[in-house]
Scaffold this motif. Structure first.
Motif, PDB file in Angstrom:
ATOM      1  N   PHE A  85       0.834  -1.203   0.000  1.00  0.00           N
ATOM      2  CA  PHE A  85       0.000   0.000   0.000  1.00  0.00           C
ATOM      3  C   PHE A  85       0.866   1.249   0.000  1.00  0.00           C
ATOM      4  O   PHE A  85       0.685   2.163  -0.813  1.00  0.00           O
ATOM      5  CB  PHE A  85      -0.895  -0.029   1.242  1.00  0.00           C
ATOM      6  CG  PHE A  85      -1.776   1.175   1.418  1.00  0.00           C
ATOM      7  CD1 PHE A  85      -3.089   1.164   0.986  1.00  0.00           C
ATOM      8  CD2 PHE A  85      -1.294   2.334   2.021  1.00  0.00           C
ATOM      9  CE1 PHE A  85      -3.910   2.278   1.151  1.00  0.00           C
ATOM     10  CE2 PHE A  85      -2.099   3.442   2.197  1.00  0.00           C
ATOM     11  CZ  PHE A  85      -3.413   3.416   1.756  1.00  0.00           C
ATOM     12  N   LEU A 128     -11.627   7.616   4.037  1.00  0.00           N
ATOM     13  CA  LEU A 128     -11.019   6.475   4.718  1.00  0.00           C
ATOM     14  C   LEU A 128      -9.823   6.915   5.550  1.00  0.00           C
ATOM     15  O   LEU A 128      -8.988   7.677   5.096  1.00  0.00           O
ATOM     16  CB  LEU A 128     -10.565   5.439   3.688  1.00  0.00           C
ATOM     17  CG  LEU A 128      -9.911   4.196   4.277  1.00  0.00           C
ATOM     18  CD1 LEU A 128     -10.980   3.206   4.703  1.00  0.00           C
ATOM     19  CD2 LEU A 128      -8.967   3.565   3.284  1.00  0.00           C
ATOM     20  N   LEU A 133      -8.327   1.420   7.503  1.00  0.00           N
ATOM     21  CA  LEU A 133      -7.515   0.541   6.664  1.00  0.00           C
ATOM     22  C   LEU A 133      -6.986  -0.645   7.471  1.00  0.00           C
ATOM     23  O   LEU A 133      -7.101  -1.799   7.029  1.00  0.00           O
ATOM     24  CB  LEU A 133      -6.352   1.334   6.070  1.00  0.00           C
ATOM     25  CG  LEU A 133      -5.325   0.520   5.273  1.00  0.00           C
ATOM     26  CD1 LEU A 133      -5.966  -0.057   4.011  1.00  0.00           C
ATOM     27  CD2 LEU A 133      -4.118   1.381   4.915  1.00  0.00           C
ATOM     28  N   PHE A 208      -7.943  -2.906  -1.192  1.00  0.00           N
ATOM     29  CA  PHE A 208      -7.438  -1.691  -1.828  1.00  0.00           C
ATOM     30  C   PHE A 208      -8.257  -1.318  -3.068  1.00  0.00           C
ATOM     31  O   PHE A 208      -8.509  -0.142  -3.323  1.00  0.00           O
ATOM     32  CB  PHE A 208      -5.965  -1.866  -2.200  1.00  0.00           C
ATOM     33  CG  PHE A 208      -5.065  -2.148  -1.028  1.00  0.00           C
ATOM     34  CD1 PHE A 208      -5.393  -1.696   0.240  1.00  0.00           C
ATOM     35  CD2 PHE A 208      -3.891  -2.869  -1.182  1.00  0.00           C
ATOM     36  CE1 PHE A 208      -4.571  -1.956   1.337  1.00  0.00           C
ATOM     37  CE2 PHE A 208      -3.062  -3.123  -0.109  1.00  0.00           C
ATOM     38  CZ  PHE A 208      -3.404  -2.678   1.157  1.00  0.00           C
ATOM     39  N   ILE A 211     -11.257   0.366  -1.877  1.00  0.00           N
ATOM     40  CA  ILE A 211     -10.943   1.726  -1.437  1.00  0.00           C
ATOM     41  C   ILE A 211     -10.950   2.684  -2.622  1.00  0.00           C
ATOM     42  O   ILE A 211     -11.512   3.787  -2.554  1.00  0.00           O
ATOM     43  CB  ILE A 211      -9.568   1.765  -0.739  1.00  0.00           C
ATOM     44  CG1 ILE A 211      -9.651   1.099   0.632  1.00  0.00           C
ATOM     45  CG2 ILE A 211      -9.058   3.201  -0.601  1.00  0.00           C
ATOM     46  CD1 ILE A 211      -8.301   0.922   1.309  1.00  0.00           C
TER      47      ILE A 211
END
Length: 236
Positions: A85, A128, A133, A208, A211
């Motif tokens: 990430f 977020l 996360l 992800f 997201i």
């Protein structure tokens, strides 16, 4: 003759270059027109003023950044980890100087726009959180279950924002090469956060992907709402 979208992108590219060079406060619509190679009147056909142009640029920059970040995640075999990430985040930021300035809240670049109540930089970043996360990655087995998510999120933000702002405190000439630092930081995060079995990287990638979908949808909705509010104000 470029179509509407191409011309607008041309103006936004020009605005990015000028604002990075001389900052939002000192930038004029004439500066942007000159950089884009179009008349000042042409810029006003697309944007009614500098603030409207800048906010369109913020929406556009976040969308472009999200895509670069997701592509980096997808191409990385370890992209479904926290290290992946942040590896993707630093890659995307390093390729988009305006986004680096946005994340740092760089007052030289963003200027008095940051003083605007409910400005878009704050609104876009209010989605977020690092805590969300970590909890999502723990839920799918991509982060150790024994870690306190709040403490972990705080430490991650300290590391990431420190990497973005360290040039404010030390000369960049003293830094190791950025790709080396980025890889070492991502590796350190994975050694710290991954479960003993290596975790579920593919499940992490799916987190992800979601997201990005949610972030893009939220930004698109914000842009639509902003445009509707502007149109209503003009009619009134």
């Amino acid at each position: 003759m470029p179509d509407h979208d191409e011309r607008e992108a041309q103006i936004l590219h020009a605005a990015t270059a000028v604002i990075l060079r001389q900052g939002y406060d000192k930038t004029t619509m004439s500066d942007i027109a000159e950089e884009a190679g179009v008349s000042r009147g042409t810029v006003y056909l697309y944007f009614k003023g500098k603030e409207e142009l800048f906010e369109a640029l913020l929406y556009w920059e976040w969308m472009q950044y999200s895509q670069v970040w997701l592509e980096a995640i997808e191409s990385d075999p370890r992209g479904g980890t926290v290290g992946g990430f942040y590896r993707a985040l630093f890659h995307a930021v390093s390729s988009r100087p305006l986004m680096a300035s946005i994340m740092r809240r760089d007052r030289r670049v963003l200027g008095n726009y940051l003083r605007k109540p409910d400005n878009l930089v704050a609104r876009i970043e209010s989605g977020l959180t690092a805590l969300d996360l970590i909890k999502a990655l723990q839920a799918v087995g991509a982060v150790r279950q024994d870690l306190d998510p709040a403490v972990t999120a705080h430490l991650l933000e300290t590391l990431s924002y420190g990497q973005l702002t360290i040039a404010d405190f030390h000369s960049p000439d003293q830094f190791p090469p950025f790709p080396v630092v980025m890889e070492a930081l991502a590796d350190m995060m994975d050694r710290w956060l991954l479960p003993e079995d290596g975790g579920n990287s593919e499940a992490g990638k799916q987190v992800f992907r979601q997201i990005v979908v949610e972030t893009k949808g939220r930004i698109e909705q914000m842009g639509l709402s902003h445009g509707q509010a502007r149109d209503t104000k003009e009619v009134v």
